[in-house]
Motif scaffolding. Structure first.
Motif, PDB file in Angstrom:
ATOM      1  N   GLY A 119      13.629  -2.708  -6.999  1.00 10.29           N
ATOM      2  CA  GLY A 119      12.922  -3.533  -5.378  1.00 10.29           C
ATOM      3  C   GLY A 119      14.277  -2.714  -4.083  1.00 10.29           C
ATOM      4  N   GLY A 120      14.904  -2.754  -3.652  1.00 10.54           N
ATOM      5  CA  GLY A 120      15.975  -2.751  -2.955  1.00 10.54           C
ATOM      6  C   GLY A 120      16.315  -3.908  -2.055  1.00 10.54           C
ATOM      7  N   SER A 121      17.186  -4.057  -1.602  1.00 13.70           N
ATOM      8  CA  SER A 121      17.949  -4.587  -0.981  1.00 13.70           C
ATOM      9  C   SER A 121      17.982  -4.646   0.816  1.00 13.70           C
ATOM     10  N   PHE A 122      18.277  -5.093   1.498  1.00 11.34           N
ATOM     11  CA  PHE A 122      18.774  -5.021   3.625  1.00 11.34           C
ATOM     12  C   PHE A 122      19.301  -3.631   3.451  1.00 11.34           C
ATOM     13  N   ALA A 123      20.495  -3.398   2.462  1.00 10.22           N
ATOM     14  CA  ALA A 123      20.804  -2.038   2.635  1.00 10.22           C
ATOM     15  C   ALA A 123      20.340  -1.126   2.570  1.00 10.22           C
ATOM     16  N   THR A 124      19.106  -0.909   1.439  1.00  8.08           N
ATOM     17  CA  THR A 124      18.327   0.335   1.098  1.00  8.08           C
ATOM     18  C   THR A 124      18.012   1.102   1.881  1.00  8.08           C
ATOM     19  N   PRO A 125      18.146   2.667   2.351  1.00  8.87           N
ATOM     20  CA  PRO A 125      17.466   2.811   3.482  1.00  8.87           C
ATOM     21  C   PRO A 125      15.899   3.403   2.427  1.00  8.87           C
ATOM     22  N   ALA A 126      15.233   2.996   3.621  1.00 11.45           N
ATOM     23  CA  ALA A 126      13.728   2.863   3.323  1.00 11.45           C
ATOM     24  C   ALA A 126      13.019   4.226   2.652  1.00 11.45           C
ATOM     25  N   ARG A 127      13.605   5.493   2.519  1.00 10.11           N
ATOM     26  CA  ARG A 127      12.947   6.601   1.940  1.00 10.11           C
ATOM     27  C   ARG A 127      13.298   6.895   0.315  1.00 10.11           C
ATOM     28  N   LEU A 128      14.729   5.923   0.048  1.00 11.06           N
ATOM     29  CA  LEU A 128      14.780   5.599  -1.303  1.00 11.06           C
ATOM     30  C   LEU A 128      13.796   5.244  -2.169  1.00 11.06           C
ATOM     31  N   ILE A 129      13.362   4.018  -1.906  1.00  8.56           N
ATOM     32  CA  ILE A 129      12.450   3.063  -2.175  1.00  8.56           C
ATOM     33  C   ILE A 129      11.223   3.122  -2.822  1.00  8.56           C
ATOM     34  N   ARG A 130      10.953   2.355  -3.175  1.00 11.63           N
ATOM     35  CA  ARG A 130       9.028   2.382  -3.999  1.00 11.63           C
ATOM     36  C   ARG A 130       9.672   1.238  -5.056  1.00 11.63           C
ATOM     37  N   GLY A 149       0.856  -1.195  -0.372  1.00  9.55           N
ATOM     38  CA  GLY A 149      -0.062  -0.449   0.286  1.00  9.55           C
ATOM     39  C   GLY A 149       1.261   0.954  -0.198  1.00  9.55           C
ATOM     40  N   ASP A 150       0.663   2.347   0.774  1.00 16.72           N
ATOM     41  CA  ASP A 150       1.163   3.641   0.569  1.00 16.72           C
ATOM     42  C   ASP A 150       1.709   3.794   2.360  1.00 16.72           C
ATOM     43  N   ALA A 151       1.427   2.825   2.731  1.00 14.93           N
ATOM     44  CA  ALA A 151       1.935   3.101   4.163  1.00 14.93           C
ATOM     45  C   ALA A 151       3.926   3.070   4.630  1.00 14.93           C
ATOM     46  N   THR A 152       3.948   3.969   5.090  1.00 17.25           N
ATOM     47  CA  THR A 152       6.132   3.975   4.662  1.00 17.25           C
ATOM     48  C   THR A 152       6.678   2.434   5.666  1.00 17.25           C
ATOM     49  N   PRO A 153       7.788   2.499   4.534  1.00 18.86           N
ATOM     50  CA  PRO A 153       8.480   0.905   4.907  1.00 18.86           C
ATOM     51  C   PRO A 153       8.459   0.973   6.391  1.00 18.86           C
ATOM     52  N   ASP A 154       8.350  -0.366   7.258  1.00 13.68           N
ATOM     53  CA  ASP A 154       8.438  -0.439   8.708  1.00 13.68           C
ATOM     54  C   ASP A 154       9.159  -2.085   8.607  1.00 13.68           C
ATOM     55  N   ALA A 155       9.360  -2.683   9.869  1.00 10.81           N
ATOM     56  CA  ALA A 155      10.353  -3.677   9.765  1.00 10.81           C
ATOM     57  C   ALA A 155       9.160  -5.150  10.098  1.00 10.81           C
ATOM     58  N   ARG A 156       7.924  -4.691  10.100  1.00  8.12           N
ATOM     59  CA  ARG A 156       7.260  -5.178   9.740  1.00  8.12           C
ATOM     60  C   ARG A 156       6.373  -6.144   8.089  1.00  8.12           C
ATOM     61  N   ARG A 157       7.276  -4.914   7.215  1.00  8.30           N
ATOM     62  CA  ARG A 157       6.942  -5.438   6.341  1.00  8.30           C
ATOM     63  C   ARG A 157       8.295  -5.381   4.831  1.00  8.30           C
ATOM     64  N   ALA A 158       9.232  -4.913   5.362  1.00  6.60           N
ATOM     65  CA  ALA A 158      10.567  -5.236   4.498  1.00  6.60           C
ATOM     66  C   ALA A 158      12.057  -4.708   5.110  1.00  6.60           C
ATOM     67  N   ASN A 159      12.068  -5.784   4.479  1.00  3.03           N
ATOM     68  CA  ASN A 159      14.175  -5.896   5.197  1.00  3.03           C
ATOM     69  C   ASN A 159      15.307  -4.460   4.514  1.00  3.03           C
ATOM     70  N   LEU A 160      14.936  -3.301   5.327  1.00  2.00           N
ATOM     71  CA  LEU A 160      15.865  -2.404   4.981  1.00  2.00           C
ATOM     72  C   LEU A 160      17.002  -2.053   6.005  1.00  2.00           C
ATOM     73  N   GLU A 161      17.539  -1.032   5.643  1.00  2.00           N
ATOM     74  CA  GLU A 161      18.638  -0.504   6.031  1.00  2.00           C
ATOM     75  C   GLU A 161      19.260  -1.326   7.031  1.00  2.00           C
ATOM     76  N   GLY A 162      19.115  -2.796   7.083  1.00  2.00           N
ATOM     77  CA  GLY A 162      19.807  -3.623   8.116  1.00  2.00           C
ATOM     78  C   GLY A 162      21.568  -4.384   7.543  1.00  2.00           C
TER      79      GLY A 162
END
Length: 433
Positions: free
Chosen positions: A397-408, A324-337
């Motif tokens: 799609g981004g990776s585990f190291a991608t900052p959340a603000r960058l990807i969509r 959806g349009d909600a900001t990524p969080d740890a429940r939804r996407a593996n980012l910034e790790g």
């Protein structure tokens, strides 16, 4: 929504600080000879990269004028040191770079000046655009610094605690394919005043037949079957270009795999670990992805298919993210790790079609050659996209190291097909008969 509504001055100030904090965390332990490292085509000298980040921010946020003229830099000879468009990659180890302390001082000086200007000119949409460009540019270099640490076998970075480092939801089995109904789809970013990169502009109609795409990306367990079935030795699975790469590289497994005492291991930064079978295969290039697909009787998705699987059906409004349009969080996407999670984890981040981890975990190769969308016009940073058309492949799609603000969902990454140093894997599509 205008860019000023999307990114307020206070929000951009927060992002500027956060992006810089991530850069510093990724490099704070890199000192001495490691600031240069070996001459490799896939990495930059870290000392040069730190200065280039500051140079880019200063160039677009403080120096660039609408008539393409430039104000002077706060650092003498900055253009001769850090302009990536003018300085050949191989020469970056030979430049008379400022020492680390001076380089970090240059970063700090530029950031202070940009923050001051953001507050002073908070109603300037052009400035807001270039500040966001500089933030995202630093975010991309932060992920590249992850690649550097992996390539050079440096220790995993000691990042500040991010949401993605918290315990994740228990994985649930989610194999097989999902069916995505075909139709006329609007590929790309919707026309509007918010920030998007030039290669996403603008959405345009494409006709996509109904297709079946894997619910999850290819796992290490699945890819190991290909390796153990002599996949790297069997010519029938490889394209002519892929076979040429294979002969030149002498690869027999994905990069960073080895077998010890009959068990597969994978190097993650500086440590050899048992191969995590449920995690996505990673550090495979486009040629390897294609060869696996031939072995499995499958194919890579086209770029439009990938975006359809992520953004929803042709009959509904496109989603910014798969969920959806909600900001990524740890429940939804593996980012910034620092590491992937199992391919079937994070069910809350599934798309409307049921695909998991289309955002985060690993970049995913597509079958599409990187090129312009219809009516393409380069943005002021002309070197971002146009020089790479027709020679690179699209990843999404981004990776585990991608900052959340960058990807969509509409964000397009691109690399040459032989690159296996990046955090890339893939998912497959069925071949319709």
């Amino acid at each position: 929504m205008s860019i000023l509504e999307q990114y307020s001055a206070s929000d951009q100030a927060r992002q500027l600080h956060a992006s810089r904090a991530r850069t510093r965390a990724l490099t704070r332990d890199i000192r001495g000879e490691r600031l240069f490292g070996p001459r490799l085509s896939v990495v930059n000298p870290v000392l040069w990269e730190l200065g280039h980040i500051a140079w880019f921010q200063e160039f677009w946020c403080l120096r660039w004028r609408g008539d393409d003229s430039l104000a002077p830099s706060v650092l003498p000879q900055a253009d001769a040191l850090y302009d990536s468009s003018a300085i050949a990659h191989d020469l970056r180890w030979d430049l008379p770079l400022p020492v680390l302390e001076a380089t970090l001082a240059y970063q700090d000086r530029v950031l202070d000046l940009v923050l001051t200007r953001v507050q002073r000119d908070c109603d300037n949409p052009d400035l807001a655009y270039f500040v966001q460009l500089a933030i995202f540019h630093e975010d991309m270099h932060a992920e590249a610094l992850h690649y550097t640490r992996q390539t050079l076998a440096y220790a995993a970075p000691q990042l500040p605690l991010q949401e993605a480092d918290l315990p994740i939801a228990q994985a649930a089995e989610a194999g097989g394919d999902v069916c995505v109904a075909g139709g006329r789809y609007l590929l790309g970013a919707a026309r509007g005043p918010g920030f998007v990169f030039d290669n996403e502009k603008w959405e345009h109609a494409v006709d996509v037949p109904t297709f079946r795409i894997a619910r999850c990306s290819v796992s290490n367990a699945q890819y190991a079957e290909f390796v153990e079935d002599r996949g790297y030795l069997r010519r029938e699975f490889w394209s002519e270009a892929g076979w040429h790469w294979l002969q030149q590289s002498a690869a027999q497994t994905p990069r960073y795999w080895r077998k010890l005492d009959g068990r597969w291991q994978q190097r993650r930064f500086d440590a050899w670990l048992p191969l995590p079978l449920r995690e996505p295969v990673i550090h495979v290039n486009w040629h390897e992805a294609q060869a696996y697909c031939r072995y499995a009787g499958r194919r890579l998705p086209h770029e439009a298919e990938w975006e359809m699987a992520a953004a929803g059906s042709v009959a509904a409004a496109k989603r910014r993210y798969p969920w959806g349009d909600a900001t990524p969080d740890a429940r939804r996407a593996n980012l910034e790790g620092n590491a992937p999670v199992p391919v079937d984890a994070l069910p809350a981040g599934a798309s409307a079609h049921g695909c998991r981890q289309l955002i985060g975990n690993v970049w995913e190769w597509t079958d599409t050659t990187f090129g312009p969308y219809p009516g393409f016009e380069p943005d002021p940073y002309k070197e971002y996209s146009q020089p790479w058309f027709d020679t690179h492949k699209v990843l999404r799609g981004g990776s585990f190291a991608t900052p959340a603000r960058l990807i969509r969902n509409t964000w397009r990454n691109f690399y040459t097909p032989e690159r296996d140093d990046i955090f890339a894997g893939f998912r497959t599509c069925a071949i319709e008969t």
